[in-house]
Structures are given as structure tokens and as C-alpha cells.
Design a protein around this motif. Structure first.
Motif, short mmCIF file in Angstrom:
data_model
loop_
_atom_site.label_atom_id
_atom_site.label_comp_id
_atom_site.label_asym_id
_atom_site.label_seq_id
_atom_site.Cartn_x
_atom_site.Cartn_y
_atom_site.Cartn_z
N MET A 37 0.83 -1.20 0.00
CA MET A 37 0.00 0.00 0.00
C MET A 37 0.86 1.25 0.00
O MET A 37 2.00 1.25 0.45
CB MET A 37 -0.88 0.01 1.27
CG MET A 37 -1.69 -1.25 1.50
SD MET A 37 -2.92 -1.59 0.21
CE MET A 37 -4.33 -0.69 0.87
N VAL B 175 -3.94 3.21 0.56
CA VAL B 175 -4.58 2.91 -0.73
C VAL B 175 -3.66 1.94 -1.45
O VAL B 175 -2.46 1.95 -1.23
CB VAL B 175 -4.80 4.17 -1.60
CG1 VAL B 175 -5.77 5.13 -0.94
CG2 VAL B 175 -3.48 4.85 -1.91
N PRO B 176 -4.23 1.09 -2.32
CA PRO B 176 -3.37 0.14 -3.05
C PRO B 176 -2.36 0.90 -3.90
O PRO B 176 -2.66 1.97 -4.44
CB PRO B 176 -4.37 -0.63 -3.93
CG PRO B 176 -5.68 -0.48 -3.25
CD PRO B 176 -5.65 0.88 -2.61
N GLU B 177 -1.16 0.34 -3.99
CA GLU B 177 -0.16 0.92 -4.88
C GLU B 177 -0.66 0.87 -6.31
O GLU B 177 -1.36 -0.05 -6.70
CB GLU B 177 1.15 0.14 -4.78
CG GLU B 177 1.94 0.44 -3.52
CD GLU B 177 3.31 -0.23 -3.53
OE1 GLU B 177 3.57 -1.04 -4.45
OE2 GLU B 177 4.09 0.04 -2.61
N ARG C 283 -8.62 7.93 -5.09
CA ARG C 283 -8.07 6.58 -4.86
C ARG C 283 -8.53 5.99 -3.53
O ARG C 283 -8.74 4.78 -3.42
CB ARG C 283 -6.55 6.62 -4.89
CG ARG C 283 -6.00 6.89 -6.28
CD ARG C 283 -4.49 7.05 -6.26
NE ARG C 283 -3.82 5.83 -5.84
CZ ARG C 283 -2.54 5.79 -5.48
NH1 ARG C 283 -1.81 6.88 -5.48
NH2 ARG C 283 -1.98 4.64 -5.09
N PHE D 126 -10.76 2.59 -3.18
CA PHE D 126 -10.31 1.46 -2.37
C PHE D 126 -11.40 1.03 -1.38
O PHE D 126 -11.74 -0.15 -1.26
CB PHE D 126 -9.03 1.85 -1.63
CG PHE D 126 -8.52 0.81 -0.66
CD1 PHE D 126 -8.37 -0.53 -1.03
CD2 PHE D 126 -8.16 1.18 0.63
CE1 PHE D 126 -7.88 -1.47 -0.12
CE2 PHE D 126 -7.66 0.25 1.54
CZ PHE D 126 -7.54 -1.08 1.16
#
Lengths: 366, 366
Positions: free
Chosen positions: A354, A362-364, B41, B45
Motif C-alpha cells: 500500500m 490505498v493500493p499501490e 483513490r 479502495f
């Protein structure tokens, strides 16, 4: 005490050894445990899965208090937009045209008309979980607990020694507290919001003829970190049970009581906000709080004012009930660092890579 | 066509190859896919995890339509119970005493004032998933789709050949249908509820000056399984975007349009209720329906009434638009068996040992 039969019946029928000191990790099994009393097996199964998924969602996203309040506000608006016909004045083509091309930048804000959704969040253990994630406490710092739906912005500032409650049937209580930082330094000018029910277990705003604040006030700590006031001994009370959340509790076979407590909320520009409460030791609902708020470090044993000089100093009668507590705040910086460390550890444990935006994962991007 | 610029921009910017024929298994990734347009983002998510957990909850519990409607009704009541002060007339001690000892046997019932929550369920793909689980269709049977928030109980019975829509600006459409069982036998006395928008894309109840049903009617199939009526050619329309659900769609970067369609709901004592719709082929929103309703078998190509004798027989002009469809119903018994088989297979795949109460799974008692 009122309700003694139902209380003893309730506590006798429940085995609730773990219902205190709930943490990010153990709260889910405890909510399942108390819901396990439900006699409707299908409802019990659905609620068990609902609670697991809701808690996992909060843990996986490290959902912040601000985000959860925005979600509650959203759900409240959805509920209040519901009408028989959902009437709409036809928009102009240009309104329709543009509305789906641009994100509406609606401000997130704390809801002030979402009491029943907050209550739902409370009885499912979500509120406590979100607070535990958003306001982590290092060892030695005062722990937080659920805000509940009855904080208002009506409270008036009072001087030390002032009374917050007008109820003549309440047992007088002297409250003597200090507020310090984690190194023991007294904190001056901390704003402290306090609130409690009357002797019948109702907050001021629950009365139809409510006409101004009662059972609540705002104090400011002095140069020695001291704040003190006169109140009444808290009593256990049922959360509002006339609405849909009360009906759900009944369906789940759960009682709707909170153990006796007094709310405290601390604000200071440098320190992380602390929303907490003190619970009375040996309350019949100490281990089965309907909203999962009790923590061992927040349970206090009431004392008595036994010394004539003390009674005179504080303007109370000898024998008056006495509540004492020393609160410890952490700085916003300490809380931010700890929140980040905890989030990073949790994401690593979940095997997720993340990034952090405003401190939230947040996800990469691939 | 109105909005051609925004439509082409929308469809060009989206790669949505799998947005039709959504099933219990593929709907989640498709909802993620369309929400993947969100530029925030963190919101993306959180919504991704929310949708995954909500869909898993439905799949794990095999949540029924009746249960989901009860949940929506509950959430609506919670939203509508929310007030600034949550005022409560203090209950008597006896009311409090008894309220937490007995489960309230509130009847589950279908909500009729929960339109905005139904819309929320729709745009998250939950409605389609619940319907797919609750009303499974064997090969050859007509597929179901989302009910949507605009079915009402106002519709009047009409005779075959009657008109359902008064809008003079709509393009006249002749609808010729049959309804049969899975062995091809014509079904008589099936009740068919049909509804559609006017030429501007609004249902009757969306107008503030709404004064009785329009664009909707109830028919009954004849001894040959035939039912037919006059309507107008459906148009694409935005779901209500002035409320919180519309704002959420905007935040997610999603458009709020449904492709052109006409709703059908079939009822008969012996046959499983079929809630479905027919979609017009080549509609610009065919592959990006805001509520995930389109299935290949429900997409129809409009024809034209070309024969003078046919036009005369049905009382329409030569060249009129024509929609034809042959619906196939399954019996309640077939649906029940299939629902049970699917649930048992799903529970087995999840490694769970379950019992069935009223056809719905619950964990086995230890």
C-alpha cells in the motif's frame, strides 16, 4: 435499584468473560458472542456474517472516524431521501448532461442528524473498532471509547466547581480530575466536554420539552492540569429502544442497557482528541455493555469525601460521592505516527502493498 | 438523440467487455471494473472492499429477496428515525423492563418507502446478485433482472391491445408476447405487470403533479399464452441523480444512465415469480447499465409492422415499431429445488456444513 430482577436475570443468563477491554483484534468474536443469544438461527447467521464483513472492511481499509461519519451521513441521507414516490422535478438536459461527467466535491462533514445510524454502528461494535484504529493509544495514555449519540454542541462553559446537573433526585457527586501528557506534565487550557444522564437515565435532549443544556458542560484545565465539577452519580440506562435499532437488539435477544458512566471529550490544538468515558465499578452491565464501550482502565470505584476540610474546600457535604481520575493525552504527532505504524503493520500482515494518502492506505498503482 | 456527446464520450472512455450477462460469480469483478473509473483513490479502495464484502455476505448466506427487502426496510427506518435530538418520550419502567426480555416479532415485509436504498443496492450490484440467487433459472427459462425502484401498485388491468402510455411524444410500439412453461406449453391466466418511462425518461410517479398511473398496466395471458399491448419505444434515462446515490455515482466517476428497457413482472400461483425487463439492442448504455441489469437473452431488436393485414389486425399503422418476445417460466417447485441445489453446492464449495431452514442455510448446531 430499579429493574433488579431483569438485571440479575440478564447477567445470570450470560457468560461474558471477554466483554471488556475490547481491541481491534478481539472485538469481532465478542460481538458474535453476545449476538449468540439470538434464538432465530437464520438471523443469527446473517448478523454473524454481517459483523465479520463489516469489521474486516474497517480493519482492511483502516477506516478513519471522519470517513465513517461521512458514511453514516450518507446512509442517513439515503434513508431520508426515501419516499413513497421518490418524486423528482425533471432536471434540465444540461443538468443531466453535466451531472455524470464531473465528480461532485461534496465536503465530508460530521453528521448531526444521524443518531439512529450511530446507534446501529455502536451496537455492532463498529464505532469502537473505528475509534480504536483512528485514535491508537500507547501504553500509559488514557484509552478512548464510543462517543455515543448524545453529545451535543449546546453545553455551556462553566468554572471549576460548577454544577452540570440540575436533577434534585440525583445523588450528588464531586468529580476531581487532572489531565497530563505522557511524561506527567500538567496540561493547561485543555477543553473538556463532560456529559451524563439524569437520575432516570435520560440525557437532556431525550425529553420532548427539552429547553437548554442539562447534565453537560465544558471546562478548561488550569495550570496544574486540574478540572473539577459537581455532577450526579451516573446510573445505568437503556439506549433508545423504541426505534429500529432497539427492535434489532430485541430480535437478537440482547438487552439494551449501558453500564453507569460519565462521558469526557478532550480537545487541545497539540493533543490528539480523546473521546472517552469513566465507568462505575460493579455496575450490573459492566461486562455486557450494549455498545461495547467498557475498558478496564476506564472503570473507576467511587470514593467518599470523608474529611471535613476537603468537604469545605470543594463545597460539598461530608460523605458525598467522589470520582477521581487522572487523564493522560498523547500529542497529535504521537497519534499520527502510531496510527501509521499500526496501519503499516496491519497491511503487511494482510500481505498488501500500500501507499499512504493523508496517512490512510490505498493500493499501490500498478 | 439527446446527450449524444456525453454518451459517446462515456462509452469511448470505458472498456466494459463483460458488463452484460452478469452472474453470481462474475458480478463483483464487473462492479469493481466500473467503479475503477473513480479518481479518488481512497474512495475507490473503500468502495472496492465494501462491494467485495457485501457481495460475499450475500453469497455466503444465500440471502433471499425477502430478507434483503427486510434489511432495506430496516435501514430506511434507521435513516428516518434519525433526528437532530432523537427525542424520546420516557418509557415507563415496565416498558423498559419488558422490552429487553422478549424478542419483538416484527413481521418481515416488503418496503414501499425505500426507493433510495433500493437504488443504492442496485448501483452496487447487490440487487442483481440477490435476485440471481433467489430466482435461479435453468437453461431455457427466461432470465430475471433488477426490479428497480419504480414498480408501483397503482397499475390498472387492461385488455389485450390496450395502451399503457399516454405520452403523445413517444414513438408508438406494438408489444406482442407469449408466456410458456419450460416444455413449451402455453400458460393461461398469468398476471403480467408491465411498466416503462415516458419519452423523456421519467416514470409517472417521478412527476410532482402525478395523478394516477401512466406507462404501466397489468395484463393476463390468454389460453394461447399470448398477451399484447400498445406502448411507446423505451428510451435511456438517468436514475434519480439528485439524491445521495446520484452523488455517490458522480464521486465514483460513473454515469447514472440505464439503457432503454421495458419492465415485466410475471405472477402465477404455480410459477416462480419472474421479475425481468427487455433491453433494446444497440442502446448506447447496453454495456454500462448503472444498475447492472442487462443480460444477452433479454436484449431484443425492435422490428417493424410491415404487413397491412397485421397492422389492421392489431390496430396500428404500417411501419410501427414492434417488440416480440416469448417468455418461459419455471414452476415454484423447480425454482425451489434449483435454489436448494445451488445453495448446497455453494456451501460445499465454501467448506461449510449447513442445515436448511425454510430452504435457507444456517450453520449446523454443534
Amino acid at each position: 435499584m430499579l429493574f433488579s430482577y431483569s438485571i440479575s436475570k440478564q447477567t445470570n443468563s450470560l457468560q461474558v468473560p471477554k466483554m471488556k477491554d475490547l481491541t481491534i483484534d478481539n472485538i469481532t468474536e465478542n460481538v458474535h458472542f453476545i449476538n449468540g443469544q439470538c434464538s432465530d438461527r437464520r438471523l443469527k447467521f446473517i448478523v454473524e456474517r454481517l459483523v465479520s464483513h463489516a469489521h474486516d472492511l474497517v480493519r482492511e481499509t483502516r477506516l478513519s472516524t471522519e470517513e465513517w461519519m461521512a458514511a453514516i451521513q450518507f446512509l442517513t441521507e439515503v434513508g431520508q431521501t426515501c419516499t413513497e414516490t421518490r418524486q423528482v422535478i425533471p432536471p434540465t438536459p444540461w443538468q443531466m448532461h453535466s451531472s455524470h461527467l464531473h465528480c461532485v466535491n461534496t465536503d465530508w462533514h460530521v453528521p448531526n442528524e444521524s443518531k439512529e445510524f450511530i446507534l446501529l454502528s455502536d451496537i455492532l461494535g463498529i464505532s469502537l473498532l473505528v475509534d480504536a484504529i483512528d485514535h491508537p493509544k500507547p501504553p500509559g495514555a488514557s484509552e478512548g471509547t464510543v462517543l455515543g449519540p448524545f453529545h451535543t454542541h449546546e453545553a455551556q462553559n462553566i468554572e471549576h466547581g460548577g454544577g452540570i446537573a440540575s436533577d434534585p433526585e440525583g445523588e450528588p457527586l464531586l468529580v476531581l480530575c487532572t489531565v497530563r501528557d505522557s511524561e506527567g506534565k500538567a496540561l493547561e487550557d485543555v477543553k473538556i466536554d463532560v456529559w451524563e444522564t439524569d437520575s432516570k437515565g435520560f440525557y437532556d435532549v431525550q425529553y420532548a420539552n427539552h429547553d437548554g443544556p442539562d447534565g453537560r458542560a465544558i471546562l478548561t484545565s488550569d495550570k496544574d492540569g486540574i478540572f473539577w465539577f459537581k455532577a450526579i452519580v451516573p446510573v445505568p440506562y437503556p439506549i433508545p429502544s423504541d426505534g429500529p435499532v432497539g427492535k434489532l437488539l430485541a430480535k437478537l435477544g440482547r438487552h439494551c442497557y449501558r453500564p453507569s458512566h460519565m462521558h469526557f471529550m478532550f480537545s487541545h490544538p497539540i493533543y490528539d482528541p480523546l473521546i472517552t468515558a469513566l465507568y462505575l465499578k460493579n455496575d450490573p452491565y459492566e461486562t455486557s455493555d450494549a455498545v461495547f464501550g467498557v475498558k478496564n482502565t476506564l472503570v473507576v470505584e467511587l470514593g467518599r469525601v470523608e474529611d471535613e476540610a476537603i468537604a469545605s474546600k470543594y463545597g460539598v457535604k461530608v460523605g458525598s460521592a467522589l470520582m477521581k481520575y487522572d487523564f493522560v493525552l498523547v500529542t497529535k504527532e504521537e497519534a499520527l505516527n502510531l496510527r501509521y505504524q499500526n496501519a503499516a503493520a496491519a497491511m503487511k500482515a494482510q500481505g498488501k502493498k500500500m501507499e499512504y494518502l493523508n496517512g490512510l492506505p490505498v493500493p499501490e498503482v500498478d
